[in-house]
Design a protein around this motif. Sequence first.
Motif, mmCIF file in Angstrom:
data_model
loop_
_atom_site.group_PDB
_atom_site.id
_atom_site.type_symbol
_atom_site.label_atom_id
_atom_site.label_comp_id
_atom_site.label_asym_id
_atom_site.label_seq_id
_atom_site.Cartn_x
_atom_site.Cartn_y
_atom_site.Cartn_z
ATOM 1 N N TYR A 292 6.632 -8.295 16.265
ATOM 2 C CA TYR A 292 6.207 -7.124 17.020
ATOM 3 C C TYR A 292 5.494 -7.473 18.330
ATOM 4 O O TYR A 292 5.088 -6.584 19.071
ATOM 5 N N LYS A 293 5.312 -8.787 18.573
ATOM 6 C CA LYS A 293 4.690 -9.266 19.808
ATOM 7 C C LYS A 293 3.281 -8.708 19.990
ATOM 8 O O LYS A 293 2.911 -8.170 21.049
ATOM 9 N N VAL A 294 2.512 -8.800 18.911
ATOM 10 C CA VAL A 294 1.117 -8.352 18.929
ATOM 11 C C VAL A 294 0.254 -9.427 18.277
ATOM 12 O O VAL A 294 0.758 -10.422 17.753
ATOM 13 N N SER A 295 -1.058 -9.199 18.281
ATOM 14 C CA SER A 295 -1.980 -10.172 17.691
ATOM 15 C C SER A 295 -2.013 -10.056 16.162
ATOM 16 O O SER A 295 -1.608 -9.033 15.600
ATOM 17 N N ILE A 296 -2.526 -11.101 15.511
ATOM 18 C CA ILE A 296 -2.693 -11.087 14.054
ATOM 19 C C ILE A 296 -3.624 -9.947 13.642
ATOM 20 O O ILE A 296 -3.396 -9.277 12.626
ATOM 21 N N SER A 297 -4.669 -9.692 14.440
ATOM 22 C CA SER A 297 -5.622 -8.631 14.098
ATOM 23 C C SER A 297 -4.952 -7.258 14.092
ATOM 24 O O SER A 297 -5.279 -6.402 13.254
ATOM 25 N N THR A 298 -4.006 -7.041 15.009
ATOM 26 C CA THR A 298 -3.271 -5.768 15.027
ATOM 27 C C THR A 298 -2.415 -5.628 13.775
ATOM 28 O O THR A 298 -2.339 -4.555 13.170
ATOM 29 N N ILE A 299 -1.780 -6.721 13.356
ATOM 30 C CA ILE A 299 -0.976 -6.709 12.129
ATOM 31 C C ILE A 299 -1.862 -6.433 10.919
ATOM 32 O O ILE A 299 -1.505 -5.642 10.030
ATOM 33 N N LYS A 300 -3.042 -7.074 10.867
ATOM 34 C CA LYS A 300 -3.964 -6.847 9.748
ATOM 35 C C LYS A 300 -4.348 -5.372 9.665
ATOM 36 O O LYS A 300 -4.420 -4.796 8.582
ATOM 37 N N ARG A 301 -4.605 -4.765 10.811
ATOM 38 C CA ARG A 301 -4.962 -3.346 10.828
ATOM 39 C C ARG A 301 -3.790 -2.481 10.359
ATOM 40 O O ARG A 301 -3.972 -1.514 9.610
ATOM 41 N N SER A 302 -2.582 -2.849 10.770
ATOM 42 C CA SER A 302 -1.390 -2.115 10.345
ATOM 43 C C SER A 302 -1.214 -2.197 8.837
ATOM 44 O O SER A 302 -0.932 -1.199 8.162
ATOM 45 N N LEU A 303 -1.379 -3.395 8.292
ATOM 46 C CA LEU A 303 -1.205 -3.583 6.844
ATOM 47 C C LEU A 303 -2.297 -2.869 6.069
ATOM 48 O O LEU A 303 -2.063 -2.366 4.954
ATOM 49 N N SER A 304 -3.487 -2.793 6.645
ATOM 50 C CA SER A 304 -4.574 -2.068 6.007
ATOM 51 C C SER A 304 -4.223 -0.587 5.853
ATOM 52 O O SER A 304 -4.453 0.015 4.793
ATOM 53 N N VAL A 305 -3.644 -0.003 6.910
ATOM 54 C CA VAL A 305 -3.215 1.403 6.843
ATOM 55 C C VAL A 305 -2.074 1.565 5.846
ATOM 56 O O VAL A 305 -2.028 2.523 5.068
ATOM 57 N N LEU A 306 -1.132 0.616 5.857
ATOM 58 C CA LEU A 306 -0.009 0.658 4.920
ATOM 59 C C LEU A 306 -0.524 0.664 3.482
ATOM 60 O O LEU A 306 -0.024 1.405 2.630
ATOM 61 N N ASN A 307 -1.532 -0.163 3.207
ATOM 62 C CA ASN A 307 -2.145 -0.199 1.873
ATOM 63 C C ASN A 307 -2.813 1.133 1.544
ATOM 64 O O ASN A 307 -2.680 1.666 0.431
ATOM 65 N N GLU A 308 -3.542 1.656 2.520
ATOM 66 C CA GLU A 308 -4.288 2.903 2.318
ATOM 67 C C GLU A 308 -3.354 4.061 1.995
ATOM 68 O O GLU A 308 -3.698 4.948 1.202
ATOM 69 N N LEU A 309 -2.158 4.047 2.596
ATOM 70 C CA LEU A 309 -1.197 5.125 2.378
ATOM 71 C C LEU A 309 -0.347 4.930 1.130
ATOM 72 O O LEU A 309 0.478 5.787 0.803
ATOM 73 N N GLY A 310 -0.536 3.809 0.442
ATOM 74 C CA GLY A 310 0.165 3.601 -0.819
ATOM 75 C C GLY A 310 1.530 2.977 -0.717
ATOM 76 O O GLY A 310 2.297 2.986 -1.686
ATOM 77 N N TYR A 311 1.850 2.402 0.429
ATOM 78 C CA TYR A 311 3.158 1.757 0.586
ATOM 79 C C TYR A 311 3.107 0.255 0.297
ATOM 80 O O TYR A 311 4.149 -0.395 0.292
ATOM 81 N N GLY A 312 1.935 -0.276 0.101
ATOM 82 C CA GLY A 312 1.848 -1.705 -0.153
ATOM 83 C C GLY A 312 0.470 -2.108 -0.654
ATOM 84 O O GLY A 312 -0.468 -1.302 -0.688
ATOM 85 N N GLU A 313 0.378 -3.358 -1.059
ATOM 86 C CA GLU A 313 -0.899 -3.929 -1.491
ATOM 87 C C GLU A 313 -0.957 -5.372 -0.993
ATOM 88 O O GLU A 313 -0.067 -6.176 -1.280
ATOM 89 N N THR A 314 -1.987 -5.666 -0.210
ATOM 90 C CA THR A 314 -2.159 -7.024 0.305
ATOM 91 C C THR A 314 -2.923 -7.845 -0.727
ATOM 92 O O THR A 314 -4.049 -7.501 -1.099
ATOM 93 N N GLY A 319 0.327 -12.302 0.230
ATOM 94 C CA GLY A 319 0.916 -11.429 1.241
ATOM 95 C C GLY A 319 0.833 -9.979 0.827
ATOM 96 O O GLY A 319 0.056 -9.607 -0.053
ATOM 97 N N THR A 320 1.662 -9.141 1.456
ATOM 98 C CA THR A 320 1.648 -7.697 1.182
ATOM 99 C C THR A 320 2.888 -7.304 0.388
ATOM 100 O O THR A 320 4.016 -7.499 0.851
ATOM 101 N N LYS A 321 2.636 -6.769 -0.796
ATOM 102 C CA LYS A 321 3.707 -6.364 -1.706
ATOM 103 C C LYS A 321 4.048 -4.894 -1.472
ATOM 104 O O LYS A 321 3.163 -4.058 -1.297
ATOM 105 N N ILE A 322 5.353 -4.588 -1.467
ATOM 106 C CA ILE A 322 5.830 -3.245 -1.160
ATOM 107 C C ILE A 322 5.849 -2.366 -2.401
ATOM 108 O O ILE A 322 6.276 -2.770 -3.478
ATOM 109 N N TYR A 323 5.363 -1.125 -2.230
ATOM 110 C CA TYR A 323 5.453 -0.102 -3.268
ATOM 111 C C TYR A 323 6.169 1.116 -2.698
ATOM 112 O O TYR A 323 6.256 1.292 -1.484
ATOM 113 N N ILE A 324 6.666 1.952 -3.578
ATOM 114 C CA ILE A 324 7.276 3.220 -3.174
ATOM 115 C C ILE A 324 6.282 4.330 -3.470
ATOM 116 O O ILE A 324 5.624 4.321 -4.508
ATOM 117 N N GLN A 325 6.175 5.309 -2.579
ATOM 118 C CA GLN A 325 5.215 6.395 -2.751
ATOM 119 C C GLN A 325 5.437 7.149 -4.048
ATOM 120 O O GLN A 325 6.568 7.342 -4.499
#
Length: 487
Positions: A292-314, A319-325
């Motif tokens: 995505y041509k961004v920093s690691i910190s931006t990716i960490k923030r993205s994955l944090s939101v993904l976890n919060e929304l229930g699509y994954g667990e870091t 790493g980050t494991k994928i879940y289905i809503q």
Amino acid sequence: EISVQDKQTLFDYLYKTLHEQIENGRFPYGSKLPSRSHLCETYNVGMRTVKDVLMRLKIEGYIQTQERKPTIVIYDSLHTHKDFEVQYVLEHKSSIVAVYETLASLMPKIFALSIQNCSDDFLKHWQKRLNRAKNNNDIGARKQINIRFLHDILTQSNNQLFKSLFFSLELYTHSSFFLEEEDFLQLLRTYPQFPDIFWVSDALLNKNDNEIKSRFQKIYSSFAETVEKYLIQLSSRYPNIHEKQFSYTWTVEVGRDHYYTQIVRDLIDKVGLGFYKKNEFLPSEAQLAKQYKVSISTIKRSLSVLNELGYGETINGKGTKIYIQNDQYTIKSLNNKKYRKDTIIYLNALQLMVLNIEVAAFLAFEEIDARTIANLKTKIQNSQNIILDELFHCILEHVQLKPLKTVLQENNKVLYWGYYLSFYYDESQIIQELNSKAMVAFEYLSSGNQKDFAKEMSKCYRDVFHIVKKHMISFGLYEVKRLIAPR
């Protein structure tokens, strides 16, 4: 892959836009800038950003501001004020005419839909204001009161994209210049189908659907034809002014989009489409940062939101494991203010697409030849493709009206199919149902049925709108109840 935009702040974006529009004559010396609230609506930025940008432009000598008065452009060029404004409209004459044609194509349906959400008290209030304004002989003042009426109607629609789109198109019409030109007004008076500027507002006050669409189409078409004729006359008087490239822009995402949320949406899209499978791990943070041509910190923030929304667990060290809503996570997600707003924007975009796609499909039909249809048939025979998406991109490719193409491109940016499909446990069944409906539209295209092809495309998006709206209401997103599905 998503396209990561230039890394500029909202301040930079708005400053650059207004600065360029003032310097190139879009807002000439002595003209008024849109109000602060209109700038917020048009560019999807906050009031603080608008105030900061206006302050900088004032310090640099571009504008003059006074409390409770319009912001006036005081930037002057080497040209006379009049010549500078003439230069701008002639340099952008094709763009201006095309924007009027786009207004004629899109806004009649949008206003006819929006007025259905207006209460009787709202209409009575505006009827009194408009009746008083009819006694004003100043055509500019009469236009302004009608524009405010239209803005209020779009606010009542509960679809912020309607208002944003209208603002952006209006900005590019340069109507204030034309309405001050007596030669233009003389040409406009030759159109008997446009008796008065209040002719349209009367239809709106009566909520007459067919009359609203008919009158809006006539008034915008009359303006488009008159502007084109007047610019031809003007060109003969200024033969040395040459036209520039097409200039209309409309940006859906600016002001509400950030890199990390853009990445979250793309990841959810890939989860919904099955690109990333349930219980699989996403690529590493370093790989995603490179992708995505961004920093690691931006990716960490993205994955944090993904976890919060229930699509994954870091998981540390893995790493980050994928879940289905599931329903529980969907309800939790909609309690997240940012995600809730995103979902409403998604429904807004679906509602707008129902209207846009019918117009676009009808206009693109004549440009789609037999070879294109054959290639399209090959694509949609691949069961993994979403047929409606393939049809959309075919229409987009063949739309000749450039502002409409821009609107479609921006509208579609919000409509991630994976975002929609990720709410369903069996996305293959949902895709199959969606493809079955889209095939009807393709058959109309193949058989040469222009009108039914356009209507069926609109129906496909309308069905998706109904499904998503019903789904969201069941999970507590009651704000969307007032979003009406276009007929």
